[in-house]
Design an enzyme around this catalytic site. Structure first.
Site: not given
Length: 449
Positions: A84, A378, A404
């Protein structure tokens, strides 16, 4: 004109000495002057690997046997780890995963920004490395040759869906129901007309959103409802775009009833959101991340604080518990509405939410003219290079940047430093254990402050 035939891949396994780890978590080897990227191998190891793809400058390989393992190797907690593509670091122990992510951030700061923080902060660790993921998009595919339906994530480095019965990193309310979900879909009249299943979990409710390419029969709707009843799941359909998502179980009392929620006990807050809204996937880490961001920004009762890319108010409302006035700004109008709803839900009146294009100069907007003492940002993975060029106009003494993507954080940090800010602190946060995803946080202070 005849096409050039591809050279057949080597069939014999290749012995590889792993000298480093790439940013996508693959071992790096050198064989006869050519670079090899080896899935499932760690630095310092010797492995036997099979070539699965070849290019002029590098080969891609898959580990078949580890001849000399390193101490950082562990047995993957998931039986599908080698197949996976949802996770790629399960063969690496937790401490080594964190070091890998810290090194990734360090290298990006050095490469893109040419800078380094004055202080490296200890990483924020996830309270759970399994069962943490609350949001995901599961692919669905009917395989005619097998007369079966597959549900899950893509296999590593190809477009096929992995054949799995459960998922160890998904919230157990979803991850332990992959096999029953496959059986459900296989039994539908529309077994080959469900494109995907979005899953979202709040503190109290878990949701499945079925993307149905055609209208469903009454029989299929009844089967979906029965599945939701049996497994304590809310069931939604999405016949077309995101705006068509609607709940069929339990019966909906209107848009306000179609909400999930999560709590922030440290700030006495409850957030409500639609299953298709963006939220952080790791609830425990999100609580710690928000606490760190608020602590670093240190808002005071007499200060104005700006929260850019504020979403539904994940940082905005905790900041409002400390600051005099907080302005949350978001490019998605639906999330602006959600932020206002959450402010009202929590009885917070010292906050204002506004919609704005955050890719251009917004310093002339009415909400921006009074300036800000401190700023939190953010942004999405693409970062906020243009935004960072405008932030100096506000005169903020302190800026916290939650990221991120370490590459765009490093790039934007360079812009901030060029515009008169010091990179004071930085560190990683393990939002996605067992993956190469690097969440990080940085604190900037005005150089003349």
């Amino acid at each position: 004109m005849s096409r050039r035939r591809r050279k057949p891949l080597p069939q014999e396994p290749m012995r590889c000495e792993i000298v480093a780890l790439s940013h996508d978590g693959r071992g790096i080897a050198r064989n006869n002057g050519k670079t090899g990227f080896v899935d499932g191998a760690l630095p310092g190891e010797t492995v036997m690997a099979k070539v699965v793809s070849t290019r002029s400058k590098f080969d891609e390989l898959r580990t078949l046997e580890v001849l000399a393992p390193v101490a950082e190797r562990q047995t993957p907690p998931c039986e599908y780890a080698d197949l996976c593509g949802g996770c790629s670091l399960q063969h690496m122990d937790g401490d080594a995963q964190i070091r890998f992510k810290e090194n990734t951030l360090r290298e990006h700061f050095a490469h893109f920004g040419g800078i380094e923080p004055e202080h490296w902060e200890p990483p924020l660790r996830s309270e759970a490395s399994l069962g943490y993921r609350r949001k995901a998009r599961l692919g669905v595919r009917y395989v005619k040759a097998r007369e079966s339906v597959l549900v899950g994530f893509r296999e590593k480095r190809n477009s096929f869906l992995a054949d799995i019965d459960h998922c160890a990193v998904l919230d157990p309310r979803i991850g332990e129901r992959i096999r029953p979900l496959r059986d459900l879909l296989h039994g539908l009249e529309a077994y080959d007309r469900i494109a995907q299943v979005e899953v979202a979990c709040g503190d109290d409710v878990a949701v499945m959103v079925f993307r149905n390419l055609d209208p469903l029969s009454d029989c299929d709707r009844d089967k979906l409802i029965a599945f939701g009843q049996a497994h304590d799941l809310h069931i939604y359909l999405q016949p077309k775009g995101p705006d068509t998502v609607h709940r069929i179980w339990p019966a909906s009392d209107g848009p306000a009833s179609e909400r999930l929620s999560y709590r922030q006990p440290a700030f006495d807050l409850t957030f409500q959101y639609h299953p298709m809204d963006f939220t952080q996937v790791n609830a425990g880490l999100n609580r710690d991340m928000v606490a760190r961001a608020v602590d670093w920004l240190d808002p005071q009762p007499d200060e104005r604080v700006l929260d850019l890319f504020c979403g539904l108010g994940n940082f905005t409302l905790p900041l409002a518990r400390k600051a005099g006035q907080v302005v949350g700004v978001e490019g998605d109008d639906a999330m602006v509405v959600r932020g206002r709803e959450n402010a009202a839900l929590n009885g917070i009146d010292n906050v204002a939410f506004h919609g704005a294009d955050l890719h251009g100069d917004f310093t002339g907007q009415a909400w921006a003219r009074e300036g800000f003492d401190k700023i939190l940002i953010d942004p999405p993975r693409s970062g906020a290079e243009e935004v960072c060029r405008y932030l100096t106009a506000f005169g903020a003494r302190r800026i916290v940047y939650v990221s991120c993507n370490p590459a765009t954080l490093a790039r934007d940090a360079g812009v901030m430093v060029q515009n008169g800010y010091r990179l004071v602190r930085a560190g990683v946060m393990d939002m996605f254990p067992h993956t190469t995803h690097v969440e990080s946080i940085a604190l900037f202070e005005r150089a003349d402050a």
